[in-house]
Design a protein around this motif. Sequence first.
Motif, PDB file in Angstrom:
ATOM      1  N   PHE A  73       4.277  12.199   4.593  1.00  0.00           N
ATOM      2  CA  PHE A  73       4.484  11.030   3.713  1.00  0.00           C
ATOM      3  C   PHE A  73       5.849  11.080   3.023  1.00  0.00           C
ATOM      4  O   PHE A  73       6.555  10.075   2.953  1.00  0.00           O
ATOM      5  CB  PHE A  73       3.370  10.959   2.662  1.00  0.00           C
ATOM      6  CG  PHE A  73       3.452   9.730   1.793  1.00  0.00           C
ATOM      7  CD1 PHE A  73       3.053   8.488   2.277  1.00  0.00           C
ATOM      8  CD2 PHE A  73       3.954   9.803   0.499  1.00  0.00           C
ATOM      9  CE1 PHE A  73       3.150   7.351   1.487  1.00  0.00           C
ATOM     10  CE2 PHE A  73       4.046   8.659  -0.298  1.00  0.00           C
ATOM     11  CZ  PHE A  73       3.636   7.434   0.201  1.00  0.00           C
ATOM     12  N   GLU A  85       2.519   1.641  -3.481  1.00  0.00           N
ATOM     13  CA  GLU A  85       1.524   2.016  -4.499  1.00  0.00           C
ATOM     14  C   GLU A  85       1.181   3.507  -4.395  1.00  0.00           C
ATOM     15  O   GLU A  85       1.073   4.207  -5.392  1.00  0.00           O
ATOM     16  CB  GLU A  85       0.254   1.176  -4.344  1.00  0.00           C
ATOM     17  CG  GLU A  85       0.386  -0.219  -4.955  1.00  0.00           C
ATOM     18  CD  GLU A  85      -0.767  -1.134  -4.598  1.00  0.00           C
ATOM     19  OE1 GLU A  85      -1.619  -0.739  -3.774  1.00  0.00           O
ATOM     20  OE2 GLU A  85      -0.822  -2.254  -5.137  1.00  0.00           O
ATOM     21  N   LYS A  86       1.046   3.973  -3.166  1.00  0.00           N
ATOM     22  CA  LYS A  86       0.733   5.387  -2.967  1.00  0.00           C
ATOM     23  C   LYS A  86       1.893   6.263  -3.440  1.00  0.00           C
ATOM     24  O   LYS A  86       1.694   7.296  -4.097  1.00  0.00           O
ATOM     25  CB  LYS A  86       0.444   5.638  -1.478  1.00  0.00           C
ATOM     26  CG  LYS A  86       0.042   7.077  -1.177  1.00  0.00           C
ATOM     27  CD  LYS A  86      -0.241   7.267   0.306  1.00  0.00           C
ATOM     28  CE  LYS A  86      -0.526   8.740   0.627  1.00  0.00           C
ATOM     29  NZ  LYS A  86      -0.716   8.950   2.078  1.00  0.00           N
ATOM     30  N   GLY A  87       3.119   5.862  -3.129  1.00  0.00           N
ATOM     31  CA  GLY A  87       4.287   6.668  -3.495  1.00  0.00           C
ATOM     32  C   GLY A  87       4.561   6.688  -4.982  1.00  0.00           C
ATOM     33  O   GLY A  87       4.936   7.715  -5.546  1.00  0.00           O
ATOM     34  N   GLU A 107       6.557  15.435  -8.256  1.00  0.00           N
ATOM     35  CA  GLU A 107       5.347  14.965  -7.569  1.00  0.00           C
ATOM     36  C   GLU A 107       4.678  16.217  -7.002  1.00  0.00           C
ATOM     37  O   GLU A 107       5.214  16.857  -6.088  1.00  0.00           O
ATOM     38  CB  GLU A 107       5.690  14.027  -6.403  1.00  0.00           C
ATOM     39  CG  GLU A 107       6.643  12.898  -6.724  1.00  0.00           C
ATOM     40  CD  GLU A 107       5.995  11.777  -7.500  1.00  0.00           C
ATOM     41  OE1 GLU A 107       4.746  11.747  -7.547  1.00  0.00           O
ATOM     42  OE2 GLU A 107       6.736  10.961  -8.066  1.00  0.00           O
ATOM     43  N   GLU A 149      -0.188  16.127   5.714  1.00  0.00           N
ATOM     44  CA  GLU A 149      -0.098  14.697   5.404  1.00  0.00           C
ATOM     45  C   GLU A 149       0.939  14.450   4.301  1.00  0.00           C
ATOM     46  O   GLU A 149       1.715  13.496   4.362  1.00  0.00           O
ATOM     47  CB  GLU A 149      -1.478  14.192   4.945  1.00  0.00           C
ATOM     48  CG  GLU A 149      -1.533  12.684   4.753  1.00  0.00           C
ATOM     49  CD  GLU A 149      -2.811  12.241   4.045  1.00  0.00           C
ATOM     50  OE1 GLU A 149      -2.777  11.148   3.445  1.00  0.00           O
ATOM     51  OE2 GLU A 149      -3.815  12.985   4.072  1.00  0.00           O
ATOM     52  N   GLY A 158       2.341   6.093  -7.401  1.00  0.00           N
ATOM     53  CA  GLY A 158       1.234   6.826  -8.036  1.00  0.00           C
ATOM     54  C   GLY A 158       1.090   6.597  -9.524  1.00  0.00           C
ATOM     55  O   GLY A 158       0.939   5.474  -9.986  1.00  0.00           O
ATOM     56  N   THR A 215       0.839  -1.215   0.000  1.00  0.00           N
ATOM     57  CA  THR A 215       0.000   0.000   0.000  1.00  0.00           C
ATOM     58  C   THR A 215       0.865   1.253   0.000  1.00  0.00           C
ATOM     59  O   THR A 215       0.601   2.214  -0.729  1.00  0.00           O
ATOM     60  CB  THR A 215      -0.919   0.004   1.245  1.00  0.00           C
ATOM     61  OG1 THR A 215      -1.630  -1.227   1.295  1.00  0.00           O
ATOM     62  CG2 THR A 215      -1.906   1.150   1.198  1.00  0.00           C
ATOM     63  N   LEU A 216       1.928   1.238   0.815  1.00  0.00           N
ATOM     64  CA  LEU A 216       2.854   2.368   0.906  1.00  0.00           C
ATOM     65  C   LEU A 216       3.492   2.661  -0.452  1.00  0.00           C
ATOM     66  O   LEU A 216       3.512   3.815  -0.915  1.00  0.00           O
ATOM     67  CB  LEU A 216       3.937   2.033   1.944  1.00  0.00           C
ATOM     68  CG  LEU A 216       5.111   3.009   2.080  1.00  0.00           C
ATOM     69  CD1 LEU A 216       4.677   4.244   2.841  1.00  0.00           C
ATOM     70  CD2 LEU A 216       6.284   2.338   2.792  1.00  0.00           C
ATOM     71  N   GLU A 268      -4.332  19.093   3.694  1.00  0.00           N
ATOM     72  CA  GLU A 268      -3.664  17.895   3.164  1.00  0.00           C
ATOM     73  C   GLU A 268      -2.147  18.072   3.083  1.00  0.00           C
ATOM     74  O   GLU A 268      -1.402  17.093   2.944  1.00  0.00           O
ATOM     75  CB  GLU A 268      -4.178  17.548   1.756  1.00  0.00           C
ATOM     76  CG  GLU A 268      -5.639  17.156   1.688  1.00  0.00           C
ATOM     77  CD  GLU A 268      -6.549  18.377   1.544  1.00  0.00           C
ATOM     78  OE1 GLU A 268      -6.015  19.491   1.319  1.00  0.00           O
ATOM     79  OE2 GLU A 268      -7.778  18.218   1.675  1.00  0.00           O
TER      80      GLU A 268
END
Length: 1131
Positions: free
Chosen positions: A567, A500-502, A551, A563, A504, A497-498, A560
């Motif tokens: 991250f 996949e989020k990074g 990014e 957050e 993107g 999950t980590l 946001e």
Amino acid sequence: MKQVIEPSFEGTGKKGKKPSSRKRGVTESQAENLLQPVKLSKAELYKEPTNEELNRLRETEILFHSSLLRLQVEELLKEVRLSEKKKDRIDAFLLEVNHRIKRVPSTPESELTDQAWLPAGIRVPFHQVPYTVKGSFHFLPPAQVTVVGSYLLGTCIRPDITVDMALTMPREILQDKDLLNQRYFRKRALYLAHLAHHLARDPLFGSVRFSYTNGCHMKPSLLLRPHGKDERLVTVRLHPCPPSDFFRPCRLLPTKNNVRSAWYRGQSPPEDGKPDPPTPHYNTWVLQDTALGSHVQLLSNVLGSALGLKDGVALLKVWLRQRELDKGLGGFSGFLISMLVAFLVSTRKIHTTMSGYQVLRSVLQFLATTDLTVNGISLCLSSDPSLPALADFHQAFPVVFLDPSGRLNLCADVTASTYHQVQHEARLSMALLDSKTDDGFQLLLMTPKPMIRAFDHVLHLRPLSRLQAVCHQLKLWPELQDNGGDYISASLGPLTTLLEKGLGSRLQLLAHSRPPVPEWDISQDPPKHKDSGTLTLGLLLQPEGLTTVLELGPEADQPEAVEFRQFWGSRSELRRFQDGAIREAVVWEAASLCQKRLIPHKVVTHLLALHADIPDNCVHYVGGFLDALIQGLKETSSTGEEALAVAICCYDDLSRMLWGLEGLPLTVSAVQGAHPVLRYTEVFPPTPVQPACSFYEQLRERASLLPRLDKPCPAYVEPISMVCHLEGSGQWPQEAEAIQRVRAAFQLRLAELLRQQHGLLCRATATHTDVLKDGFVFRIRVAYQREPQILKEVRSPQGMISLRDTPDSLRLERDTRHLPLLTSALHGLQQQHPAFSGVARLAKRWVRAQLLGEGFSDVSLDLVAAALFLHPEPFTPPSSPQVGFLRFLSLVSTFDWKNNPLIVNLNNELTEEEQVEIRSSFLAARTRLPVMVIITPQDRKSSVWTQDGPSAQILQQLVILAAKALPVLEKQLMDPWGPGDIRTVFRPPLDMYDVLIHLYARHIPRHRQAVDSPAASFCRGLLDKPGPSSLMPVLGYDPPQLYLAQLREAFGDLALFFYDQHGGEVIGVLWKPTSFQPQPFKASSTKGHMVVSQSGELVLLPNIEAILEDFAVMGEGLVQAVEARSERWTV
């Protein structure tokens, strides 16, 4: 105790013997013959079809795309099914196993922690951590032994036949509280340990070993294999299980806890009275054991007599196996796919009368369009309010598929990543089936997809023990408790999950390997989690997202933003953008395309170090190891795409100059590129050059340079060829020789005008004009569109003119029409797929490194590389040179060059019907076509790019070398501790040559391009800072190539010569098989031969000593030594 195994053997007996399945032998002798159409007599050809044939045709039309597909599916099913003969032997073995199990003696009762009763040399197949646990155990023979699983259902597939046997443990062994704190699982393990001790002494068994059920370390199983020649016939897997109604189902819901934190962590219960976290996986593993019988009963009812459903399940199992999706903990197993078929039957999406192919299609369609991570499915028809809701399961598990009880999630161990990989593969497979291609079956079910070939980049996390730190860092105590200490399973979900989020928008799919299911001897301790190899992640990259270095985060005043900063950590910084916005952003330093492709490496290592406490040295990222093979000597940060773009910009400038020239009698109608540089496939891109005068003698009268003999060979400069088309005019002559003279005049005029109007240095000849611009040399060739037509004209004695292809007309048409069109199409392909350049150049570098470059035209190898992007099935188009090169090796080694043309459908111009027609005409004309046939939309019949080679022997050698190189390279790249020497597969096998001619490096101008680039070489006479030059550099001067041309001219009838044009120091020589046969004496053909008397007749034999001496004499100054390997041949 009286129940025996017979009832559970229903469906395994013989129903009329079938002939044993034929083994598909690879008959080399048959491969020598081409596929020929079957010839039928007139009577057979027009015979009326029988009713049976009509029915079969109707079935084929309704159920399959074509008769060929039906035959292929039937043949595959014959191959993977068990023969009746083997079934009989397996049934007999199972009966014997049943008798042996029933005779195992019981043991007295003792505490679970008192294991002194176990015989010496037997270890409990379970990690007993913590060791202290309440409860007692004694062994009693099983109350019931039943066969469960695919063998009983008739859906097991070869080659690995496994029969699952459920041993129902007597109620007297179990207590009501055995659900708590792993008591049940420990009793299960002790039960197996006692069984193993007694069965290991029985001569019936060749091996008795422990393993894990589907890779789950809480559930060991016992593997039994027959003794002697039947050892590989079958593996029987014993699963102890409780009586199906022993445990109360309400205690095994996904919201319940059955592993107490105080016991597991060894701490006193918390004061604040917080409830223990639920243990959904633990509960599921118990439920799985209680449901073995009901599941096999359900599948038996559904699949029963429906042969089509069984065929479909077998095909789906093959499909999963080829994609490596079915093995290990959390794999999408054959059992899951069988239950999915049962679900689709219950929802009427599959009918029991469907064929296996239709079942395959229906299941793939369902998987492709249904996301079980969002909307789970259930086989449960009950509306009992006490049953948990689907939402409860979604909270506990990433993928949800409930069994008929409504309490057991069949996909409990399947991660979201694995299911998304299954979905991705199903989508690709459906697209392939819908395209109705002839080789769809081969690509779908017969082509393996190992991770290294399916994903653009892979990364290995090692050692696995590092994942313990991940659990601490991410505070995964509840997951560890639930998984019985398995820190790999506990950390896998959060890690993916980590990432996949990074990653993107750079990422299309992230997949992970599943640790292999281990086997171990009954005298050994079970393997620890850290011993299960490596965790490998595969990244399928999104080409569109790869080129961005930014990014973009939220605006600084948005909530946001906090957050985002948390991250990305220190990489996040505030930036002002052109629109005035101030935003959080992460910028990655990457100047070249090569560096941009490796940004995912930076993302992964940064996020793992920041959030998971995994340092760089524990992440082995495999994505750019092959880049070094196509990097220039000083260009370690780029793989040459930028240098090629510079040359192409210069070409575009020159094109505009040609378009705007004033004073030409005819205007320029088109300017087209015809060189590998202009299609991004030149292995080593040219760099702007300015020769140092000290390396040359100057010929003032011709403004030319001449290399000096006392200096090393100067740098190799190859002109970039381009074609300049002039408009049509009635003034052009109609004779070939006259056209050539007019063209020569245009070449001179072109040079004159470029010199006058743009100040460019030009040198004109009758066939071309060389132009020096910005350090690049362009070779412009003037073309007249009707010239090939005029060269085809043949005048008969009667004065009639007919058109016939001649070598000159074909060559001219190829160079002035086909090549520019193809160069333009491949240039466009590079714009769509940025990895094309790297793949094509790596492919050519490898072929030339094997000394086979002379046999394959530049364009033919470019087209093979292009095929990987235009027809990537069953993969997606490559997004990295690494995976593209592996697929190139795979394509070369597995493609049937003898019986199929390689169709490269540039710009998608060929329709399906046209491709079918091309294949038909290919078979009809096969004997007249070259050995290797490559078809493009502009060249549909003759394969112009392979007319001059390769020969059958050279192509066969390339196929053999590719087949050997592929597994070696894949093994290197999948090695978690580093690939070792990645250049191994690029080094040529020199032991196959009869003679080796060693060359002096001093006279090899491209010496620094060698596979093993020398640490130091000679200065090649180039100035560091190119500026305006008044002298044209020496073009195409490569002494080894000139020497090779002389050797081939002098000895081409006796030998073949092989060389790597990119800095090779060795020329390999192979004697032709016919060269040692005595020839009749002729005074005209004595070159390289000696006269010998045989049986009273004078014959000619090759004079090897003189020939070898000639090799050295012809290459004086260039040849260092001639090494004759006389042990390989005799005269």
